[in-house]
Design an enzyme around this catalytic site. Structure first.
Site, mmCIF file in Angstrom:
data_model
loop_
_atom_site.group_PDB
_atom_site.id
_atom_site.type_symbol
_atom_site.label_atom_id
_atom_site.label_comp_id
_atom_site.label_asym_id
_atom_site.label_seq_id
_atom_site.Cartn_x
_atom_site.Cartn_y
_atom_site.Cartn_z
ATOM 1 N N GLU A 210 4.679 -5.056 7.151
ATOM 2 C CA GLU A 210 3.919 -4.027 7.866
ATOM 3 C C GLU A 210 4.380 -3.817 9.298
ATOM 4 O O GLU A 210 4.409 -2.693 9.798
ATOM 5 C CB GLU A 210 2.420 -4.369 7.870
ATOM 6 C CG GLU A 210 1.738 -4.205 6.516
ATOM 7 C CD GLU A 210 1.739 -5.462 5.678
ATOM 8 O OE1 GLU A 210 2.557 -6.377 5.950
ATOM 9 O OE2 GLU A 210 0.926 -5.537 4.742
ATOM 10 N N ALA B 12 0.864 -1.172 0.000
ATOM 11 C CA ALA B 12 0.000 0.000 0.000
ATOM 12 C C ALA B 12 0.907 1.231 0.000
ATOM 13 O O ALA B 12 2.077 1.150 0.383
ATOM 14 C CB ALA B 12 -0.900 -0.014 1.227
ATOM 15 N N GLU C 87 -0.679 -9.261 -0.642
ATOM 16 C CA GLU C 87 -2.111 -9.473 -0.395
ATOM 17 C C GLU C 87 -2.919 -9.415 -1.692
ATOM 18 O O GLU C 87 -3.857 -10.194 -1.895
ATOM 19 C CB GLU C 87 -2.608 -8.444 0.624
ATOM 20 C CG GLU C 87 -2.013 -8.687 2.011
ATOM 21 C CD GLU C 87 -2.262 -7.559 2.993
ATOM 22 O OE1 GLU C 87 -2.117 -6.372 2.585
ATOM 23 O OE2 GLU C 87 -2.596 -7.832 4.151
HETATM 24 C C1 HXC Z 1 5.078 4.347 -1.078
HETATM 25 C C2 HXC Z 1 6.998 3.391 -1.893
HETATM 26 C C3 HXC Z 1 6.618 2.145 -1.350
HETATM 27 C C4 HXC Z 1 5.368 2.054 -0.665
HETATM 28 C C5 HXC Z 1 8.524 1.906 -2.330
HETATM 29 N N1 HXC Z 1 8.174 3.198 -2.484
HETATM 30 N N2 HXC Z 1 7.594 1.249 -1.634
HETATM 31 N N3 HXC Z 1 6.225 4.473 -1.746
HETATM 32 N N4 HXC Z 1 4.643 3.206 -0.545
HETATM 33 N N5 HXC Z 1 4.905 0.925 -0.154
HETATM 34 C C6 HXC Z 1 8.913 4.248 -3.173
HETATM 35 C C7 HXC Z 1 10.121 4.705 -2.354
HETATM 36 O O1 HXC Z 1 9.707 5.625 -1.386
HETATM 37 C C8 HXC Z 1 10.966 5.328 -3.416
HETATM 38 O O2 HXC Z 1 10.459 6.588 -3.766
HETATM 39 C C9 HXC Z 1 10.728 4.420 -4.633
HETATM 40 O O3 HXC Z 1 9.485 3.750 -4.371
HETATM 41 C C10 HXC Z 1 11.810 3.383 -4.814
HETATM 42 O O4 HXC Z 1 11.955 2.662 -3.597
HETATM 43 P P1 HXC Z 1 13.381 2.407 -2.902
HETATM 44 O O5 HXC Z 1 13.108 2.112 -1.484
HETATM 45 O O6 HXC Z 1 14.311 3.512 -3.192
HETATM 46 O O7 HXC Z 1 13.855 1.107 -3.690
HETATM 47 P P2 HXC Z 1 14.806 -0.065 -3.147
HETATM 48 O O8 HXC Z 1 15.955 0.517 -2.384
HETATM 49 O O9 HXC Z 1 15.095 -0.910 -4.327
HETATM 50 O O10 HXC Z 1 13.940 -0.895 -2.084
HETATM 51 C C11 HXC Z 1 12.794 -1.611 -2.517
HETATM 52 C C12 HXC Z 1 11.938 -2.000 -1.301
HETATM 53 C C13 HXC Z 1 11.600 -0.760 -0.477
HETATM 54 C C14 HXC Z 1 12.676 -3.035 -0.443
HETATM 55 C C15 HXC Z 1 10.677 -2.668 -1.862
HETATM 56 O O11 HXC Z 1 11.073 0.230 -1.346
HETATM 57 C C16 HXC Z 1 10.601 -0.977 0.597
HETATM 58 O O12 HXC Z 1 10.912 -1.551 1.656
HETATM 59 N N6 HXC Z 1 9.353 -0.533 0.389
HETATM 60 C C17 HXC Z 1 8.302 -0.590 1.381
HETATM 61 C C18 HXC Z 1 7.778 -1.986 1.511
HETATM 62 C C19 HXC Z 1 6.687 -2.031 2.565
HETATM 63 O O13 HXC Z 1 6.877 -1.736 3.724
HETATM 64 N N7 HXC Z 1 5.491 -2.421 2.130
HETATM 65 C C20 HXC Z 1 4.347 -2.526 3.003
HETATM 66 C C21 HXC Z 1 3.603 -1.264 2.943
HETATM 67 S S1 HXC Z 1 2.303 -1.247 4.118
HETATM 68 P P3 HXC Z 1 11.338 7.919 -3.592
HETATM 69 O O14 HXC Z 1 10.391 8.998 -4.009
HETATM 70 O O15 HXC Z 1 11.726 7.977 -2.180
HETATM 71 O O16 HXC Z 1 12.493 7.717 -4.524
HETATM 72 C C22 HXC Z 1 1.117 -2.130 3.416
HETATM 73 C C23 HXC Z 1 -0.104 -2.260 4.268
HETATM 74 C C24 HXC Z 1 -1.145 -2.980 3.584
HETATM 75 O O17 HXC Z 1 1.195 -2.618 2.358
HETATM 76 C C25 HXC Z 1 -2.338 -2.775 4.345
HETATM 77 C C26 HXC Z 1 -3.507 -3.398 3.821
HETATM 78 C C27 HXC Z 1 -3.949 -3.111 2.513
#
Ligand code: HXC
Length: 258
Positions: free
Chosen positions: A131, A65, A111
């Site tokens: 999460e 998300a 999901e």
């Molecule tokens: C918003 C996101 C994002 C996310 C990545 N980006 N994931 N933006 N929401 N979930 C954005 C980053 O901020 C960044 O933008 C760009 O995408 C590239 O990501 P990087 O982190 O620079 O890439 P990398 O170093 O290759 O790492 C990849 C990654 C990491 C390991 C996937 O991005 C990451 O950990 N993302 C979050 C994963 C996460 O926590 N997902 C769960 C979300 S909560 P900028 O502008 O900074 O360059 C969720 C709840 C669900 O899903 C609830 C129910 C529906």
């Protein structure tokens, strides 16, 4: 369709939806999800489409998300607006949906894949529920569908640590995905399976999907009854007569979805 966050196109009888927010690793913003739903329901209503494929990019199916979008959320507003309630709309689509997962399928991305009916993974795919590391819990099936796919201990490990992710191979061994394909062949391979499904009688593929999904909701006795009754109803279709006549006459059937 005129979409900003996805590309929706057809390949013969298959509807193909590609998540397309490359700069955010396909983070599932509200706008993106509404577009996915819109495209899905258009395909569901289109007689010419028999199955649907959802994919992302080679780097990310979806990284979850959209964290930036939800970081300032307020609980009571989430409750009042049923935040992310529309995510579950996917499960109301009657036609089979296949997920072709390359790269990251994290949080809501995992999901979303699990809300599809079949998951194929590219060999570099990564599945996880991070999460907990954001101080929150999964909100669209991470604690529910994942258990049913990989069992309690693995699901606990994945959701409680947020950092135990599954590789494509592990996901295959645990039964979360049904096939692993080299990344660059994944979408074609998934479309091939979707085409096979799309050639079948649509009412029958939809009944199969309904029955298998009911197996998660019902007791065995009720599930078997549900299956038996739909099976009975199949004998009222043209496609059953055609399918069995074609077998007896040693020719290929032509299904007409009726
Ligand atoms: C918003 C996101 C994002 C996310 C990545 N980006 N994931 N933006 N929401 N979930 C954005 C980053 O901020 C960044 O933008 C760009 O995408 C590239 O990501 P990087 O982190 O620079 O890439 P990398 O170093 O290759 O790492 C990849 C990654 C990491 C390991 C996937 O991005 C990451 O950990 N993302 C979050 C994963 C996460 O926590 N997902 C769960 C979300 S909560 P900028 O502008 O900074 O360059 C969720 C709840 C669900 O899903 C609830 C129910 C529906």
């Amino acid at each position: 369709g005129n979409y900003q966050n996805i590309v929706s196109e057809t390949r013969g009888k298959v509807g193909l939806i590609t998540l397309n927010r490359p700069k955010a690793l396909n983070a599932l913003s509200s706008a993106l999800f509404h577009e996915v739903n819109d495209a899905l329901f258009k395909f569901d209503a289109d007689e010419n489409i028999g199955a649907i494929v959802i994919t992302g990019s080679e780097k990310a199916f979806a990284a979850g998300a959209d964290i930036k979008e939800m970081k300032d959320n307020v609980a009571i507003e989430c409750y009042k607006t049923n935040f992310l309630g529309h995510w579950t709309d996917i499960t109301k689509v009657k036609k089979p949906i296949l997920a072709a997962v390359n790269g990251f399928a994290l949080g809501g991305g995992c999901e979303l894949a699990m809300m599809c009916d079949i998951i194929y993974a590219g060999d570099k795919a990564v599945f996880g529920q991070p999460e907990i590391k954001l101080g929150i819990i999964p909100g669209a099936g991470g604690t529910q569908r994942l258990v049913k796919a990989v069992g309690k201990s693995k699901a606990m490990e994945i959701c409680l640590t947020g950092s135990v992710n599954l590789s494509a191979e592990e996901a295959l061994n645990l039964g979360l995905v049904s096939k692993v394909v080299p990344a660059d062949q994944l979408v074609d391979e998934t479309i091939k399976t979707a085409e096979k499904i799309a050639k079948m009688s649509q009412p029958m593929t939809q009944m199969v999907k309904e029955c298998i999904n009911q197996s998660f909701e019902l007791s065995l006795t009720s599930g078997l009854l549900f299956e038996r009754r739909l099976f009975h109803s199949g004998f009222g279709t043209h496609d059953q007569k055609e399918g069995m006549s074609a077998f007896v006459e040693k020719r290929k059937p032509t299904f007409e979805n009726k």
